[in-house]
Design a protein around this motif. Structure first.
Motif, short mmCIF file in Angstrom:
data_model
loop_
_atom_site.label_atom_id
_atom_site.label_comp_id
_atom_site.label_asym_id
_atom_site.label_seq_id
_atom_site.Cartn_x
_atom_site.Cartn_y
_atom_site.Cartn_z
N LEU A 79 0.91 -1.23 -0.06
CA LEU A 79 -0.03 0.07 -0.01
C LEU A 79 0.81 1.21 0.06
CD1 LEU A 79 -2.87 1.08 0.24
CD2 LEU A 79 -2.59 0.88 2.55
N THR A 80 1.33 1.86 -1.21
CA THR A 80 2.02 2.90 -1.40
C THR A 80 1.11 4.26 -2.08
OG1 THR A 80 2.66 2.30 -3.70
CG2 THR A 80 3.96 1.56 -1.65
N PRO A 81 1.82 5.43 -1.81
CA PRO A 81 1.01 6.45 -2.45
C PRO A 81 0.65 6.04 -3.83
CG PRO A 81 2.47 7.38 -1.01
CD PRO A 81 2.84 5.71 -1.00
N ALA A 82 1.67 5.56 -4.58
CA ALA A 82 1.64 5.26 -6.07
C ALA A 82 0.50 4.39 -6.38
CB ALA A 82 3.00 4.62 -6.78
N ALA A 83 0.40 3.35 -5.45
CA ALA A 83 -0.72 2.34 -5.86
C ALA A 83 -2.23 2.87 -5.35
CB ALA A 83 -0.55 1.20 -4.77
N ILE A 84 -2.16 3.84 -4.47
CA ILE A 84 -3.41 4.57 -4.13
C ILE A 84 -3.91 5.49 -5.25
CG2 ILE A 84 -4.51 6.01 -2.64
CD1 ILE A 84 -2.41 5.12 -0.46
N ALA A 85 -2.88 6.20 -5.83
CA ALA A 85 -3.16 7.02 -6.88
C ALA A 85 -3.77 6.27 -8.06
CB ALA A 85 -1.78 7.72 -7.15
N ALA A 86 -3.03 5.29 -8.57
CA ALA A 86 -3.33 4.53 -9.75
C ALA A 86 -4.94 3.96 -9.42
CB ALA A 86 -2.36 3.38 -9.87
N ALA A 87 -5.22 3.48 -8.32
CA ALA A 87 -6.31 2.85 -8.02
C ALA A 87 -7.62 3.74 -8.14
CB ALA A 87 -6.50 2.31 -6.62
N HIS A 88 -7.29 5.15 -7.93
CA HIS A 88 -8.20 6.21 -8.08
C HIS A 88 -8.22 6.97 -9.24
CE1 HIS A 88 -8.35 5.09 -3.88
NE2 HIS A 88 -9.67 5.38 -3.77
N HIS A 89 -7.37 6.49 -10.21
CA HIS A 89 -7.07 7.38 -11.48
C HIS A 89 -6.61 8.53 -11.51
CE1 HIS A 89 -9.00 3.52 -13.29
NE2 HIS A 89 -10.00 3.71 -12.41
N ILE A 90 -5.83 8.86 -10.52
CA ILE A 90 -5.09 10.36 -10.30
C ILE A 90 -3.67 10.25 -10.11
CG2 ILE A 90 -7.35 11.23 -9.11
CD1 ILE A 90 -6.01 10.89 -6.58
N SER A 91 -3.10 11.35 -10.32
CA SER A 91 -1.57 11.30 -10.43
C SER A 91 -1.29 11.24 -8.89
CB SER A 91 -0.93 12.26 -10.91
OG SER A 91 -1.26 13.75 -10.33
N VAL A 92 0.15 10.79 -8.53
CA VAL A 92 0.47 10.99 -7.11
C VAL A 92 0.41 12.49 -6.50
CG1 VAL A 92 2.60 10.67 -5.47
CG2 VAL A 92 2.10 8.90 -7.43
N ARG A 93 0.77 13.37 -7.42
CA ARG A 93 0.67 14.71 -6.95
C ARG A 93 -0.68 15.25 -6.79
NH1 ARG A 93 3.19 19.06 -10.93
NH2 ARG A 93 2.79 20.37 -9.34
N GLN A 94 -1.71 14.70 -7.74
CA GLN A 94 -3.14 15.05 -7.30
C GLN A 94 -3.44 14.36 -5.84
OE1 GLN A 94 -4.65 13.83 -11.28
NE2 GLN A 94 -6.33 15.40 -10.30
N LEU A 95 -3.19 13.17 -5.51
CA LEU A 95 -3.16 12.38 -4.15
C LEU A 95 -2.90 13.24 -3.20
CD1 LEU A 95 -4.22 10.21 -2.45
CD2 LEU A 95 -1.83 8.94 -3.03
N TYR A 96 -1.51 13.71 -3.30
CA TYR A 96 -0.81 14.61 -2.21
C TYR A 96 -1.68 15.79 -1.87
CZ TYR A 96 3.29 11.61 -2.52
OH TYR A 96 4.22 10.72 -2.50
N ARG A 97 -2.36 16.51 -2.97
CA ARG A 97 -3.12 17.63 -2.87
C ARG A 97 -4.39 17.49 -2.23
NH1 ARG A 97 -3.55 19.66 -8.21
NH2 ARG A 97 -5.62 18.45 -8.39
N VAL A 98 -4.94 16.37 -2.61
CA VAL A 98 -6.24 16.07 -1.88
C VAL A 98 -6.02 15.57 -0.70
CG1 VAL A 98 -8.06 14.33 -1.99
CG2 VAL A 98 -7.31 15.17 -4.18
N PHE A 99 -4.96 15.13 -0.28
CA PHE A 99 -4.67 14.65 1.31
C PHE A 99 -4.18 15.82 2.04
CE2 PHE A 99 -3.64 11.14 3.99
CZ PHE A 99 -4.63 10.36 3.57
N GLN A 100 -3.96 16.95 1.62
CA GLN A 100 -3.65 18.16 2.28
C GLN A 100 -4.39 18.49 3.68
OE1 GLN A 100 -2.87 21.32 -0.38
NE2 GLN A 100 -0.85 20.69 -0.90
N PRO A 101 -5.65 18.49 3.58
CA PRO A 101 -6.55 18.67 4.66
C PRO A 101 -6.08 17.77 6.05
CG PRO A 101 -7.86 18.79 2.82
CD PRO A 101 -6.34 18.18 2.48
N LYS A 102 -5.58 16.59 5.65
CA LYS A 102 -5.22 15.71 6.94
C LYS A 102 -3.90 16.12 7.73
CE LYS A 102 -7.83 12.42 6.74
NZ LYS A 102 -8.89 11.81 7.97
N GLY A 103 -3.25 17.21 7.09
CA GLY A 103 -2.13 17.78 7.79
C GLY A 103 -0.89 16.95 7.77
N THR A 104 -0.74 15.85 6.94
CA THR A 104 0.15 14.89 7.09
C THR A 104 0.40 14.32 5.72
OG1 THR A 104 1.24 13.05 8.33
CG2 THR A 104 -1.29 12.87 7.78
#
Length: 334
Positions: free
Chosen positions: A240-265
């Protein structure tokens, strides 16, 4: 008989979908095209410029969570009304790069002429009217949820030429032109990265135009909830890595990081924290007091015993065995 819905390319497919009016009787071609664009982009009223054959074709291709299409059609006008929008559950933005011909688009009390090389932006959840000459256009449809700006702010861009904007807007035009030249072709797993790049550039162009900073929209918040739920069900998987999560949701890793920003981590730290929390709960569970610590860690995706011990101590200030001993009175079950 053709049915609406067949225009959409399959997710993850490296092959484009081609539809055309050429195999229809001339008298039925315009109506057939109306059904095709309804399937691809949502309901529209369509009025051909004249009588006779309506020779048109559309090639659609999935690029991750967005859809790219190359359209060739004769002169006609389309209109999307409030009533049609109300009966369409899709919430998307659309960009059109004119390769040949021209059109006049009206949205938000703006009227803009779009010629070769121009990229126009409009919102499919708002009324729009477009009068086309005979044309060849490359289009991109982006779900609202993919863009981390509020839909109300993005709607303000409806009827603007992104290609007139210096900086990021021109980069959007250049990328779409390059994709159109290649026929929108890209093999998986690179297609979703291309889609992510388009979303990133459109977000940047919108931010520059509106003077707005990306903030979590309701769509982005919903995506974050979905991703967090997805992560929670897969904490046992060491892969379970950021790359695997991004691929499963059809977004880039950069988009994943941006979506995750409200988590503060970061995504990786969030995953580690959730795994450690589950391990901590099981270490203090008296019903699991005789289970090996290594087995508990493995169950939550942490197979490296030494790395798990270091991470646990960094998070809670004690080793896993010391934590269990204090919580259950069991001195050692390794």
């Amino acid at each position: 008989m053709w049915r609406p819905g067949t225009v959409h390319p399959a997710r993850g497919s490296a092959m484009p979908t081609l539809v055309s009016t050429s195999d229809q009787p001339a008298a039925d071609q315009a109506d057939y095209w109306r059904h095709l664009i309804t399937s691809a982009f949502g309901p529209f009223h369509l009025q051909p410029a004249g009588r006779g054959p309506f020779a048109a074709r559309l090639v659609a291709r999935a690029l991750g969570q967005i859809e790219a299409s190359e359209v060739r059609a004769p002169a006609h006008a389309v209109r999307r009304s409030v009533r049609q929008i109300h009966h369409d559950s899709r919430e998307c933005y659309k960009l059109g790069l004119v390769l040949r011909g021209s059109c006049v688009l009206r949205q938000n009390d703006r009227q803009v002429r779009v010629g070769p090389g121009d990229v126009v932006f409009y919102d499919l959840t708002r009324p729009v009217e477009i009068a086309f000459d005979a044309h060849h256009i490359f289009t991109v449809v982006i779900p609202h949820r993919a863009v981390p700006l509020s839909a109300d702010r993005m709607a303000e861009l409806g009827g603007t030429l992104l290609s007139d904007q210096a900086g990021t807007g021109r980069m959007v035009a250049s990328l779409l032109a390059a994709l159109a030249e290649d026929g929108g072709a890209a093999d998986e797993p690179y297609a979703h990265h291309l889609g992510g790049a388009i979303v990133e550039l459109v977000t940047g162009a919108a931010t520059e135009w509106l003077g707005a900073e990306p903030t979590p929209s309701p769509e982005a918040a919903e995506m974050l909830r979905a991703i967090v739920d997805w992560i929670e069900t897969r904490l046992h998987d060491p892969g379970l890595t950021p790359a695997a999560i991004a691929a499963a949701h059809h977004i880039s890793v950069r988009q994943l990081y941006r979506v995750f920003q409200p988590k503060g981590t970061t995504v990786a730290r969030y995953i580690r924290a959730r795994r450690l929390d589950h391990c901590r709960r099981e270490l203090r569970d008296p019903f699991l007091a005789t289970q090996r610590i290594g087995a508990i860690a493995c169950r939550w995706g942490l197979p490296d015993a030494a790395a798990f011990s270091r991470a646990f101590r960094a998070a809670y200030g004690v080793t896993p065995s010391a934590y269990r001993a204090a919580a259950t009175g069991i001195d050692r079950v390794d």
